[in-house]
Structures are given as structure tokens and as C-alpha cells.
Design an enzyme around this catalytic site. Sequence first.
Site, PDB file in Angstrom:
ATOM      1  N   ASP A   1       4.878 -14.582 -17.199  1.00 59.17           N
ATOM      2  CA  ASP A   1       4.764 -15.591 -18.641  1.00 59.17           C
ATOM      3  C   ASP A   1       4.340 -17.125 -18.170  1.00 59.17           C
ATOM      4  O   ASP A   1       5.193 -17.766 -18.592  1.00 59.17           O
ATOM      5  CB  ASP A   1       6.759 -15.818 -19.005  1.00 59.17           C
ATOM      6  CG  ASP A   1       6.976 -14.573 -18.429  1.00 59.17           C
ATOM      7  OD1 ASP A   1       6.503 -13.112 -19.199  1.00 59.17           O
ATOM      8  OD2 ASP A   1       8.094 -14.197 -18.213  1.00 59.17           O
TER       9      ASP A   1
ATOM     10  N   LYS B   1      -0.660 -16.641 -20.204  1.00 56.96           N
ATOM     11  CA  LYS B   1      -1.512 -16.017 -20.416  1.00 56.96           C
ATOM     12  C   LYS B   1      -2.442 -15.563 -21.646  1.00 56.96           C
ATOM     13  O   LYS B   1      -3.725 -15.656 -21.906  1.00 56.96           O
ATOM     14  CB  LYS B   1      -1.487 -14.554 -19.412  1.00 56.96           C
ATOM     15  CG  LYS B   1      -1.381 -14.939 -18.106  1.00 56.96           C
ATOM     16  CD  LYS B   1      -0.364 -13.712 -17.291  1.00 56.96           C
ATOM     17  CE  LYS B   1      -0.082 -12.576 -17.460  1.00 56.96           C
ATOM     18  NZ  LYS B   1       2.018 -13.815 -17.353  1.00 56.96           N
TER      19      LYS B   1
ATOM     20  N   GLY C   1       5.026  -8.895 -21.474  1.00 53.64           N
ATOM     21  CA  GLY C   1       4.759  -9.722 -22.729  1.00 53.64           C
ATOM     22  C   GLY C   1       3.791 -11.103 -23.621  1.00 53.64           C
ATOM     23  O   GLY C   1       4.662 -11.430 -22.222  1.00 53.64           O
ATOM     24  N   HIS C   2       3.482 -10.838 -24.105  1.00 56.14           N
ATOM     25  CA  HIS C   2       2.226 -12.185 -23.718  1.00 56.14           C
ATOM     26  C   HIS C   2       1.917 -12.462 -25.548  1.00 56.14           C
ATOM     27  O   HIS C   2       2.044 -11.821 -25.842  1.00 56.14           O
ATOM     28  CB  HIS C   2       0.325 -11.301 -23.473  1.00 56.14           C
ATOM     29  CG  HIS C   2       0.585 -11.043 -21.841  1.00 56.14           C
ATOM     30  ND1 HIS C   2      -0.532 -10.309 -21.663  1.00 56.14           N
ATOM     31  CD2 HIS C   2       1.646 -10.649 -21.130  1.00 56.14           C
ATOM     32  CE1 HIS C   2      -0.367  -9.683 -20.498  1.00 56.14           C
ATOM     33  NE2 HIS C   2       0.656 -10.621 -20.243  1.00 56.14           N
TER      34      HIS C   2
ATOM     35  N   GLN D   1       1.812  -9.484 -15.792  1.00 55.64           N
ATOM     36  CA  GLN D   1       2.553  -9.924 -15.007  1.00 55.64           C
ATOM     37  C   GLN D   1       1.772 -10.606 -13.515  1.00 55.64           C
ATOM     38  O   GLN D   1       1.014 -12.114 -14.443  1.00 55.64           O
ATOM     39  CB  GLN D   1       3.129  -8.955 -13.300  1.00 55.64           C
ATOM     40  CG  GLN D   1       4.106  -7.637 -14.307  1.00 55.64           C
ATOM     41  CD  GLN D   1       2.760  -6.966 -14.736  1.00 55.64           C
ATOM     42  OE1 GLN D   1       2.328  -6.760 -14.437  1.00 55.64           O
ATOM     43  NE2 GLN D   1       3.793  -6.534 -16.414  1.00 55.64           N
TER      44      GLN D   1
HETATM   45  P1  GDP Z   1       2.117 -14.729 -20.685  1.00 54.86           P
HETATM   46  O1  GDP Z   1       3.697 -13.330 -20.417  1.00 54.86           O
HETATM   47  O2  GDP Z   1       2.324 -15.292 -19.401  1.00 54.86           O
HETATM   48  O3  GDP Z   1       1.114 -14.360 -21.584  1.00 54.86           O
HETATM   49  O4  GDP Z   1       3.554 -15.549 -21.063  1.00 54.86           O
HETATM   50  P2  GDP Z   1       4.348 -15.746 -22.562  1.00 54.86           P
HETATM   51  O5  GDP Z   1       3.977 -14.963 -23.681  1.00 54.86           O
HETATM   52  O6  GDP Z   1       5.860 -14.088 -21.768  1.00 54.86           O
HETATM   53  O7  GDP Z   1       6.280 -16.813 -22.594  1.00 54.86           O
HETATM   54  C1  GDP Z   1       4.907 -17.598 -22.813  1.00 54.86           C
HETATM   55  C2  GDP Z   1       5.945 -18.615 -23.504  1.00 54.86           C
HETATM   56  O8  GDP Z   1       5.977 -20.014 -23.343  1.00 54.86           O
HETATM   57  C3  GDP Z   1       5.102 -18.249 -25.028  1.00 54.86           C
HETATM   58  O9  GDP Z   1       6.343 -18.478 -25.297  1.00 54.86           O
HETATM   59  C4  GDP Z   1       4.406 -18.969 -25.758  1.00 54.86           C
HETATM   60  O10 GDP Z   1       4.462 -19.356 -27.372  1.00 54.86           O
HETATM   61  C5  GDP Z   1       5.090 -20.169 -24.925  1.00 54.86           C
HETATM   62  N1  GDP Z   1       3.185 -21.604 -24.880  1.00 54.86           N
HETATM   63  C6  GDP Z   1       2.905 -21.341 -23.914  1.00 54.86           C
HETATM   64  N2  GDP Z   1       1.925 -21.844 -24.080  1.00 54.86           N
HETATM   65  C7  GDP Z   1       2.868 -23.570 -23.885  1.00 54.86           C
HETATM   66  C8  GDP Z   1       2.845 -24.775 -24.203  1.00 54.86           C
HETATM   67  O11 GDP Z   1       2.183 -25.246 -23.709  1.00 54.86           O
HETATM   68  N3  GDP Z   1       3.708 -25.613 -24.411  1.00 54.86           N
HETATM   69  C9  GDP Z   1       4.944 -24.613 -24.685  1.00 54.86           C
HETATM   70  N4  GDP Z   1       6.457 -25.428 -25.145  1.00 54.86           N
HETATM   71  N5  GDP Z   1       5.119 -23.207 -24.702  1.00 54.86           N
HETATM   72  C10 GDP Z   1       3.892 -21.713 -24.795  1.00 54.86           C
HETATM   73  P1  IMO Z   2       4.087 -10.700 -18.174  1.00 61.88           P
HETATM   74  O1  IMO Z   2       3.035  -9.789 -18.215  1.00 61.88           O
HETATM   75  C1  IMO Z   2       7.348 -11.842 -15.645  1.00 61.88           C
HETATM   76  C2  IMO Z   2       9.322  -8.452 -13.188  1.00 61.88           C
HETATM   77  C3  IMO Z   2      10.947  -8.108 -13.625  1.00 61.88           C
HETATM   78  C4  IMO Z   2      11.244  -8.233 -12.624  1.00 61.88           C
HETATM   79  C5  IMO Z   2       9.900  -7.431 -11.957  1.00 61.88           C
HETATM   80  C6  IMO Z   2       9.688  -5.104 -11.323  1.00 61.88           C
HETATM   81  O2  IMO Z   2       4.467 -10.896 -19.098  1.00 61.88           O
HETATM   82  O3  IMO Z   2       4.263 -12.496 -17.006  1.00 61.88           O
HETATM   83  P2  IMO Z   2       8.658  -3.368 -13.165  1.00 61.88           P
HETATM   84  O4  IMO Z   2       9.165  -3.640 -15.150  1.00 61.88           O
HETATM   85  O5  IMO Z   2       7.558  -4.110 -13.931  1.00 61.88           O
HETATM   86  O6  IMO Z   2       9.219  -3.003 -12.250  1.00 61.88           O
HETATM   87  O7  IMO Z   2       9.479  -5.447 -12.665  1.00 61.88           O
HETATM   88  O8  IMO Z   2       8.807  -7.885 -12.807  1.00 61.88           O
HETATM   89  N1  IMO Z   2       8.162  -8.209 -14.431  1.00 61.88           N
HETATM   90  C7  IMO Z   2       7.940  -9.579 -15.638  1.00 61.88           C
HETATM   91  N2  IMO Z   2       8.578 -11.666 -15.284  1.00 61.88           N
HETATM   92  N3  IMO Z   2       6.573 -11.545 -16.378  1.00 61.88           N
HETATM   93  C8  IMO Z   2       6.002 -10.041 -16.708  1.00 61.88           C
HETATM   94  O9  IMO Z   2       5.136  -9.353 -17.407  1.00 61.88           O
HETATM   95  C9  IMO Z   2       6.533  -9.390 -15.473  1.00 61.88           C
HETATM   96  N4  IMO Z   2       6.499  -7.897 -15.683  1.00 61.88           N
HETATM   97  C10 IMO Z   2       7.390  -7.843 -14.680  1.00 61.88           C
HETATM   98  O10 IMO Z   2      11.355  -9.044 -14.225  1.00 61.88           O
HETATM   99  O11 IMO Z   2      11.750  -9.169 -11.850  1.00 61.88           O
HETATM  100 MG    MG Z   3       5.475 -12.111 -20.577  1.00 55.99          MG
END
Ligand code: GDP
Ligand code: IMO
Ligand code: MG
Length: 426
Positions: free
Chosen positions: A13, A16, A40-41, A225
Site C-alpha cells: 500500500d 504503487k 488493491g492498487h 504487496q
Molecule cells: P498500492 O497498493 O501500493 O497501490 O497503494 P494503495 O492504493 O493501496 O494505497 C495508497 C493510497 O494512498 C491510495 O488511496 C492512494 O490514492 C493514496 N495516495 C497515493 N499517493 C498519495 C500521496 O502522495 N498523497 C496522498 N494523500 N495520498 C496518496
Molecule cells: P498491495 O498490492 C498490504 C497482507 C495481508 C496480510 C498478509 C497475508 O495493495 O500493496 P494474504 O491475503 O496475501 O495471504 O495476506 O499480507 N497483504 C497486503 N497488505 N497491501 C497489499 O497489497 C497486501 N496483500 C496482502 O493484510 O497481512
Molecule cells: Mg494496496
Amino acid sequence: MSNIVLIGAQWGDEGKGKIIDILTEKSDYIVRYQGGNNAGHTVKYADKKFVLHLIPSGILRSGKKCLIGNGVVLDPEAFFEEIETLEKKGVSVKGRLFVSDQAHLIFPYHRLFDTLREESGASQKIGTTQRGIGPCYEDKMARLGIRVADLVGEPQFFEKRLRHVLEIKNKILSKIYHHKPLRPAACIKPYLAYRTRLIPYAANTSLILNKAIGNGKKILFEGAQGTLLDVDHGTYPYVTSSNASAGGALTGTGVGPTQIDEVVGVIKAYTTRVGEGPFPTEFPEDLVKKIRDKGEEYGATTGRPRRCGWFDAVIGRHAVSVNGISSLAVMKLDVLDELREIKICTGYRYKSKILKDFPSNVEILKRCSPVYESHRGWLGNISGLKRYQDFPPAAKKYLRRIEQLMETPIKIISVGSNRAQTVMLS
Ligand code: GDP
Ligand code: IMO
Ligand code: MG
């Protein structure tokens, strides 16, 4: 600059999705190499928001080819649901989305085992996403998996294989979990329906990628991840079941190491984690709420509140080392706008020792306390800044210190969730 592996350098999270979307502009192919719909991207532009789980985030830019590599575990139900959601929002995947025929399939029994195990208390709870990811990778290694190629091949061979696997699964279900057995027909029928729909997507994606590389095309490898969730390099056993670090990009796609030019490590300007497991720099309760609210730190897949903490240079250096990170993208700097004091963890105290390197033993890690250095906050809104030279001196100092501690240059700074809120450094 041509073929880039992008990885999360913390516990996932990191942001990415946002950086993949930006780098997609200059790429031809975007490929997921591990994980599944546990990811979840998030990508935001104009007033639109997309959350990609299984399909590469590059799909949002028209004309770009997107591949799901052999290292990914594919839940067909989630796959077709995601395609439908995209198409409803006007994103067409036709002719530019392909799935490796070597990718392993997630079945309902994988999801069931994931949930039963998490709820049984027999093993330590991991806090998984309960998408069946771990049980599917287990079957892959146990040579009990069923791949896309099996499903899109002759139906009778697929059915025979699934019946064989179900027999084993049903024994475990009834004997260990005291759960009623699964009916083979309830599994076979829906998957044969997916079969027809999956055929147009199934391909030898390794061949596609290597041909593309030969023709000078640019490939972007989309990690899911993060490094600390990697099954080898993470906080084992509190990890996911795949290689989320850069090495996974090779085995998970069938592309050789000599083809990779860059590894971009994505980090938050602080740290978050979802699920169980050690987290040395985790905030005290009052700060968690502040950062969680401002950073909207809720899981993009499960909606669970994310745990939040200070930036940890020990895990940062570990990530640089195991991934060979060549540059950094620092995300969510704007979330720290209102903090008077910002801390960075530079080492861990364990008993009478100061550890500078990430310990492999999880029991030691659980007992480490962070050694902090303190930085002055900039106390100003940076979310509209477009150029590095306009950043407040305290923000620049904080970024330079991260660079110094990680011995890696920062090339991208993100100051908001929107595509436009990104500062590129040369
Ligand atoms: P990922 O799994 O690495 O793609 O990240 P996620 O999408 O799960 O979580 C990143 C969250 O941060 C999302 O809600 C993005 O919209 C938000 N986000 C990304 N970059 C920024 C930033 O520079 N500032 C803020 N405030 N939010 C951001
Ligand atoms: P993105 O790509 C954050 C975490 C789960 C749990 C562990 C194992 O959005 O960064 P699993 O269901 O994979 O067997 O769970 O990994 N986890 C993540 N945490 N971002 C993710 O993906 C994750 N995918 C799995 O919360 O701790
Ligand atoms: Mg994510």
C-alpha cells in the site's frame, strides 16, 4: 531507461498503483508477476478513481498491453468482475489483456481454507485478505495446483484433475476442520463456464514479453504487496505467500535478469501495515488516528484500517539491498504537513545492542524498540507544489535524510493522490 521493475519497499500500500499509472505513459507492456486479488492498487486522475486488484494498473491508459504473468494466482470470478467494472467505467480491455496459461487458478476451496485457518486459532492468525492466496500457492508448491492451461485445455482432463484434488481437499475439510465436503459438481460447473470466457485471454505471456523486448518495447513490471510481506525477505511468518520483491519479477514472468534496467522502490514518507505481525515504529494511539484520517489509511481491498508508524530506515535499507533498488518514489509526503515533529527510525535496540540490519528472527523483531532521530516538521500545505525548489526547507531536509539513510536517490515525490500531484526529479 526501458524495462523497470516497480516494487513496494515496505508492507504494501505504498502507492504503487499511482506510480505505475505514471510510468505507464512511457511503457508498452505492464505485467503483474505475483500475488493475486489480495492487492488493491489505487489510481486517481481528474475526478476518477480506480482500484485495481488483479489487472495491471496500466490498463487505464488506452493502447497499453497488460499481462498477468505465470507467478500470479488468478481467481476467475474476481478477474471477470474486475473486467466488468472497468468496462462499465469506459475502459476496454479487448485485445490488450492476456493471462499466462501457466498461472495457477484460485478455487472456492482455497478461499474456504484461508478463512477456516484464520478463524480456527489452531495456527497463528496472519490477518490475511481471505482471498485464498496462501492456500493456492501452497498447492502450487505441493504440485496439487490447477493452471489456466488445464482449464482452457480439454474439459475432461480438467474435470479429472479437479476431482482428484477435491478428494484430497475434502479429506482435510472433514477430518481436520469438521467441515462438510464440497460437491465436485458445484466446483466443476462454474469453472467450465469460466473456461469459455478465459480462452481468449490465455497466452504464453513469457513468449509475448521476450518477443516485445526483442523488438525494443518497454516493459513495466508491477509488483504487488511489499518487500516486508515477501515470503523470503519479509517478516515471516507474517507475510504473503509469494515473492513480492524484485526477484519475483523474473520467475513470475519468464524474463531473464539481464533484461532489467531499473528497480524503482516505492515508499511512503511514513509506514503502514495491514494485518498481524511486528511493526517496530507503530504510532501510539493519538498519532494513529491523525495520520489514518489525513492519509485515508484504510485497505483498498478489505477496507480494514491500516496500522501507521514512523518511517523506518532499517526496513528501508533491507528493501534497497534485497531488491537492488536504483531509485525511490516517496509517497504521501503531504500527509505529514501538520506535524510539528517527524521521527525517523535509524536502528533497533535489542537488549543491550543496537541493530542496524533487519533481523530475520521474528521473535527478536517483536522485541526490538526503535532508535529515533527527530526532524522539524514544515507545517505548511505542500499538496499543490509542482517543483522541488518550491518545497519548504524542512521537507527537503527530511527527503535528503531518507536518501542518505537508504543510500538511494529519490526520483519521484508524491504530494497527493491525484496523477497531477507528482514531482519528478531529474
Ligand atoms: P498500492 O497498493 O501500493 O497501490 O497503494 P494503495 O492504493 O493501496 O494505497 C495508497 C493510497 O494512498 C491510495 O488511496 C492512494 O490514492 C493514496 N495516495 C497515493 N499517493 C498519495 C500521496 O502522495 N498523497 C496522498 N494523500 N495520498 C496518496
Ligand atoms: P498491495 O498490492 C498490504 C497482507 C495481508 C496480510 C498478509 C497475508 O495493495 O500493496 P494474504 O491475503 O496475501 O495471504 O495476506 O499480507 N497483504 C497486503 N497488505 N497491501 C497489499 O497489497 C497486501 N496483500 C496482502 O493484510 O497481512
Ligand atoms: Mg494496496
